[in-house]
Design a protein around this motif. Structure first.
Motif, PDB file in Angstrom:
ATOM      1  N   PHE A  70       0.835  -1.200   0.000  1.00 44.53           N
ATOM      2  CA  PHE A  70       0.000   0.000   0.000  1.00 44.53           C
ATOM      3  C   PHE A  70       0.870   1.251   0.000  1.00 44.53           C
ATOM      4  O   PHE A  70       0.672   2.173  -0.806  1.00 44.53           O
ATOM      5  CB  PHE A  70      -0.914  -0.033   1.230  1.00 44.53           C
ATOM      6  N   LEU A  71       1.860   1.283   0.874  1.00 45.56           N
ATOM      7  CA  LEU A  71       2.746   2.443   0.962  1.00 45.56           C
ATOM      8  C   LEU A  71       3.579   2.614  -0.296  1.00 45.56           C
ATOM      9  O   LEU A  71       3.848   3.729  -0.729  1.00 45.56           O
ATOM     10  CB  LEU A  71       3.648   2.328   2.192  1.00 45.56           C
ATOM     11  N   ASP A  72       3.986   1.493  -0.886  1.00 44.78           N
ATOM     12  CA  ASP A  72       4.745   1.574  -2.149  1.00 44.78           C
ATOM     13  C   ASP A  72       3.936   2.317  -3.207  1.00 44.78           C
ATOM     14  O   ASP A  72       4.475   3.156  -3.946  1.00 44.78           O
ATOM     15  CB  ASP A  72       5.103   0.174  -2.652  1.00 44.78           C
ATOM     16  N   LYS A  73       2.638   2.022  -3.283  1.00 46.98           N
ATOM     17  CA  LYS A  73       1.775   2.696  -4.261  1.00 46.98           C
ATOM     18  C   LYS A  73       1.643   4.186  -3.930  1.00 46.98           C
ATOM     19  O   LYS A  73       1.727   5.039  -4.815  1.00 46.98           O
ATOM     20  CB  LYS A  73       0.390   2.043  -4.264  1.00 46.98           C
ATOM     21  N   VAL A  74       1.442   4.492  -2.658  1.00 46.37           N
ATOM     22  CA  VAL A  74       1.281   5.889  -2.241  1.00 46.37           C
ATOM     23  C   VAL A  74       2.552   6.676  -2.527  1.00 46.37           C
ATOM     24  O   VAL A  74       2.503   7.824  -2.992  1.00 46.37           O
ATOM     25  CB  VAL A  74       0.910   5.965  -0.749  1.00 46.37           C
ATOM     26  N   ILE A  75       3.693   6.075  -2.262  1.00 44.77           N
ATOM     27  CA  ILE A  75       4.973   6.745  -2.501  1.00 44.77           C
ATOM     28  C   ILE A  75       5.139   7.079  -3.981  1.00 44.77           C
ATOM     29  O   ILE A  75       5.661   8.145  -4.339  1.00 44.77           O
ATOM     30  CB  ILE A  75       6.133   5.866  -1.995  1.00 44.77           C
ATOM     31  N   ARG A  76       4.678   6.199  -4.845  1.00 40.74           N
ATOM     32  CA  ARG A  76       4.779   6.465  -6.294  1.00 40.74           C
ATOM     33  C   ARG A  76       3.969   7.688  -6.695  1.00 40.74           C
ATOM     34  O   ARG A  76       4.295   8.376  -7.652  1.00 40.74           O
ATOM     35  CB  ARG A  76       4.292   5.241  -7.079  1.00 40.74           C
ATOM     36  N   TYR A  77       2.884   7.949  -5.951  1.00 38.34           N
ATOM     37  CA  TYR A  77       2.091   9.147  -6.226  1.00 38.34           C
ATOM     38  C   TYR A  77       2.788  10.408  -5.723  1.00 38.34           C
ATOM     39  O   TYR A  77       2.403  11.520  -6.081  1.00 38.34           O
ATOM     40  CB  TYR A  77       0.722   9.050  -5.539  1.00 38.34           C
ATOM     41  N   GLY A  78       3.802  10.230  -4.867  1.00 33.99           N
ATOM     42  CA  GLY A  78       4.487  11.385  -4.293  1.00 33.99           C
ATOM     43  C   GLY A  78       3.736  11.999  -3.145  1.00 33.99           C
ATOM     44  O   GLY A  78       3.939  13.172  -2.812  1.00 33.99           O
ATOM     45  N   GLY A  79       2.863  11.207  -2.508  1.00 38.97           N
ATOM     46  CA  GLY A  79       1.999  11.772  -1.490  1.00 38.97           C
ATOM     47  C   GLY A  79       2.394  11.501  -0.056  1.00 38.97           C
ATOM     48  O   GLY A  79       1.563  11.649   0.833  1.00 38.97           O
ATOM     49  N   MET A  80       3.644  11.134   0.182  1.00 38.41           N
ATOM     50  CA  MET A  80       4.072  10.850   1.546  1.00 38.41           C
ATOM     51  C   MET A  80       5.380  11.567   1.828  1.00 38.41           C
ATOM     52  O   MET A  80       6.404  11.259   1.222  1.00 38.41           O
ATOM     53  CB  MET A  80       4.253   9.341   1.734  1.00 38.41           C
ATOM     54  N   PRO A  81       5.385  12.539   2.743  1.00 44.91           N
ATOM     55  CA  PRO A  81       6.625  13.261   3.052  1.00 44.91           C
ATOM     56  C   PRO A  81       7.709  12.308   3.537  1.00 44.91           C
ATOM     57  O   PRO A  81       7.432  11.345   4.256  1.00 44.91           O
ATOM     58  CB  PRO A  81       6.200  14.223   4.175  1.00 44.91           C
ATOM     59  N   GLN A  82       8.945  12.608   3.157  1.00 42.32           N
ATOM     60  CA  GLN A  82      10.058  11.731   3.515  1.00 42.32           C
ATOM     61  C   GLN A  82      10.234  11.634   5.026  1.00 42.32           C
ATOM     62  O   GLN A  82      10.585  10.570   5.554  1.00 42.32           O
ATOM     63  CB  GLN A  82      11.355  12.237   2.870  1.00 42.32           C
ATOM     64  N   GLU A  83       9.961  12.720   5.748  1.00 46.94           N
ATOM     65  CA  GLU A  83      10.143  12.685   7.198  1.00 46.94           C
ATOM     66  C   GLU A  83       9.174  11.707   7.863  1.00 46.94           C
ATOM     67  O   GLU A  83       9.480  11.127   8.901  1.00 46.94           O
ATOM     68  CB  GLU A  83       9.977  14.079   7.813  1.00 46.94           C
ATOM     69  N   VAL A  84       8.013  11.499   7.237  1.00 44.52           N
ATOM     70  CA  VAL A  84       7.063  10.517   7.756  1.00 44.52           C
ATOM     71  C   VAL A  84       7.563   9.105   7.461  1.00 44.52           C
ATOM     72  O   VAL A  84       7.529   8.219   8.325  1.00 44.52           O
ATOM     73  CB  VAL A  84       5.661  10.731   7.154  1.00 44.52           C
ATOM     74  N   LEU A  85       8.050   8.906   6.250  1.00 46.04           N
ATOM     75  CA  LEU A  85       8.566   7.588   5.870  1.00 46.04           C
ATOM     76  C   LEU A  85       9.757   7.187   6.733  1.00 46.04           C
ATOM     77  O   LEU A  85       9.965   5.994   7.002  1.00 46.04           O
ATOM     78  CB  LEU A  85       8.966   7.587   4.393  1.00 46.04           C
ATOM     79  N   ASP A  86      10.534   8.171   7.165  1.00 45.54           N
ATOM     80  CA  ASP A  86      11.740   7.886   7.952  1.00 45.54           C
ATOM     81  C   ASP A  86      11.439   7.668   9.429  1.00 45.54           C
ATOM     82  O   ASP A  86      12.341   7.324  10.199  1.00 45.54           O
ATOM     83  CB  ASP A  86      12.742   9.042   7.806  1.00 45.54           C
ATOM     84  N   SER A  87      10.208   7.889   9.845  1.00 46.56           N
ATOM     85  CA  SER A  87       9.858   7.767  11.257  1.00 46.56           C
ATOM     86  C   SER A  87       8.759   6.721  11.441  1.00 46.56           C
ATOM     87  O   SER A  87       7.599   6.971  11.095  1.00 46.56           O
ATOM     88  CB  SER A  87       9.385   9.115  11.816  1.00 46.56           C
ATOM     89  N   PRO A  88       9.091   5.550  11.978  1.00 51.38           N
ATOM     90  CA  PRO A  88       8.055   4.521  12.211  1.00 51.38           C
ATOM     91  C   PRO A  88       6.901   5.024  13.076  1.00 51.38           C
ATOM     92  O   PRO A  88       5.743   4.649  12.846  1.00 51.38           O
ATOM     93  CB  PRO A  88       8.840   3.401  12.909  1.00 51.38           C
ATOM     94  N   ASP A  89       7.192   5.881  14.051  1.00 50.31           N
ATOM     95  CA  ASP A  89       6.137   6.390  14.933  1.00 50.31           C
ATOM     96  C   ASP A  89       5.176   7.296  14.168  1.00 50.31           C
ATOM     97  O   ASP A  89       3.942   7.189  14.315  1.00 50.31           O
ATOM     98  CB  ASP A  89       6.747   7.161  16.106  1.00 50.31           C
ATOM     99  N   LEU A  90       5.734   8.211  13.361  1.00 50.21           N
ATOM    100  CA  LEU A  90       4.878   9.085  12.559  1.00 50.21           C
ATOM    101  C   LEU A  90       4.060   8.287  11.549  1.00 50.21           C
ATOM    102  O   LEU A  90       2.872   8.548  11.330  1.00 50.21           O
ATOM    103  CB  LEU A  90       5.729  10.129  11.824  1.00 50.21           C
TER     104      LEU A  90
END
Length: 252
Positions: free
Chosen positions: A144-164
């Motif tokens: 699911f996240l792989d698809k969202v990332i392809r859209y460019g809709g997830m800030p990198q700081e969120v991806l880098d933080s498991p808690d966020l």
């Protein structure tokens, strides 16, 4: 406190000097912060209010909704209060938010309440158009996240933080579930003008899919393109806000 007891349209700028109130609906997983820069970019006659959906930001403790109809019914109660004062209002929605904004305009009509001065639908095909892409709501979190990332809709700081990421994912999944579960119900076109915004490099919503909005209002429907992909809303923030302000100044 239940979701219906909360205010859904939180003001981001003063209402006192405004002649029109602009309610903004974020994209899937987004919150009011998406529009935090807009008050400084719009004329003082436009008061910006962000629709605050449950499951994010100040409403993080509430379960997110996964049905557009439920969202619309709740938000329309707040819009009805604004309409009752006689103050003109407008609606803006980006991507998933465009569907919500469109259905809000239809719900206001169903309640025999004043129509928005203008409806802004951004980065989304017409509601009756074929989706054309397979659903992603049943994928594993990773896929699911792989698809969202392809859209460019997830800030990198969120991806880098498991808690966020753990905080954001439930609302994002609920919004995607709501979008993919949406079924257009045929009805009379709206009678308010519609501004349709799109990104010239948007692979999620290509330019050709924007023109279908022309059948959804008997008033003016204009299509305007901006440089950028699906999230040109951020890449071209000033240009988008300027276009919104200009359209509201000339709207009747």
């Amino acid at each position: 406190m239940s979701t219906t007891e909360k205010s859904w349209g939180g003001p981001l700028s003063p209402l006192s000097s405004a002649t029109v109130r602009l309610f903004c609906v974020p994209y899937a997983g987004g919150g009011a912060a998406v529009f935090r820069h807009w008050p400084a970019l719009l004329p003082p006659t436009v008061a910006v209010s962000a629709i605050r959906l449950p499951g994010r930001e100040s409403r993080i403790s509430e379960p997110p909704l996964a049905d557009i109809g439920q969202m619309v019914a709740a938000v329309a109660d707040d819009l009805a209060a604004t309409a009752a004062t006689g103050q003109p209002y407008a609606l803006f929605g980006h991507s998933f938010g465009a569907l919500v904004a469109f259905e809000l305009a239809r719900e206001m009509r169903a309640r025999d309440l004043p129509a928005p001065r203008r409806l802004f639908v951004s980065a989304h095909r017409a509601p009756d158009a074929d989706v054309g892409t397979p659903p992603i709501r049943d994928l594993s979190d990773r896929d699911f996240l792989d698809k969202v990332i392809r859209y460019g809709g997830m800030p990198q700081e969120v991806l880098d933080s498991p808690d966020l990421l753990a905080m954001v994912l439930p609302a994002l999944r609920a919004d995607i579930d709501a979008a993919e579960g949406y079924r257009f119900v045929s009805g009379a076109p709206l009678d308010c003008p519609i501004s349709v915004f799109g990104g010239r490099s948007d692979s999620v919503t290509p330019q050709a899919q924007l023109y279908g909005w022309r059948s959804h209002s008997v008033a003016e429907v204009e299509v305007r393109l901006f440089d950028g992909g699906h999230f040109f809303l951020h890449d071209n923030r000033t240009a988008v806000a300027t276009a919104v302000g200009a359209a509201l100044e000339v709207s009747p």
